[in-house]
Design an enzyme around this catalytic site. Sequence first.
Site, PDB file in Angstrom:
ATOM      1  N   CYS A  46       0.827  -1.209   0.000  1.00 29.59           N
ATOM      2  CA  CYS A  46       0.000   0.000   0.000  1.00 29.59           C
ATOM      3  C   CYS A  46       0.862   1.260   0.000  1.00 29.59           C
ATOM      4  CB  CYS A  46      -0.912   0.017   1.223  1.00 29.59           C
ATOM      5  SG  CYS A  46      -2.101  -1.335   1.272  1.00 29.59           S
ATOM      6  N   ASP A 139     -20.601  13.289 -14.372  1.00 28.69           N
ATOM      7  CA  ASP A 139     -22.025  13.068 -14.112  1.00 28.69           C
ATOM      8  C   ASP A 139     -22.261  12.220 -12.874  1.00 28.69           C
ATOM      9  OD1 ASP A 139     -21.106  10.627 -15.012  1.00 28.69           O
ATOM     10  OD2 ASP A 139     -22.552  10.430 -16.649  1.00 28.69           O
TER      11      ASP A 139
END
Length: 205
Positions: A46, A139
């Site tokens: 990570c 959107d």
Amino acid sequence: MPGILLGDVFPNFEANTTLGKIKFHDYLEDSWGVLFSHPKDFTPVCTTELGRAARLAGEFQKRNVKMIALSIDSVEDHLGWSKDINFYNGEPASATLPFPIIADDKRELAIQLGMLDPDERDKDGIPLTARCVFVVGPDKRLKLSILYPATTGRNFDEILRVIDSLQLTAQKRVATPVDWKPGDRCMVLPNISEEEAKALFPDGP
């Protein structure tokens, strides 16, 4: 397990982050967005991923894409982890990462978005968060999702490539072929008639 499908409106969740409390749609404003999740703070894979994401922040910004990460620890842990990420990148420990990290210590978002990896568990036997990538359009609808197991680090060059394809195909009625990169030739959508294709692309797509 709950999740989200392509074309769905992405949940307008509220969350605490390293840059304060956000509401996801407000955070994105009119931009594209990429949300990428991580199994746990202070873990090696990570750390390499967030380090790479930080180094590529300018590339995402050029594409009008806001980045945001998620991990299943607290904001306090995220702020401590940010110092490790900066150290990995050769930056001052006090530097601010160019994107917020969401605190999901109760795994509420991980469950809502279908992020849990049933095969990878922590020391208490609780499933870890998989390495999800969600690309959200202006959107607020999901345009792309990629799901990696917790054991496999992502390829951020590929994430940028697919964003380039998504943005191109959102503007032009084309599709991109295998291994496409910006500047390569693309294809007319098969649902466009030959006459319409000639009008849209007199010089070819």
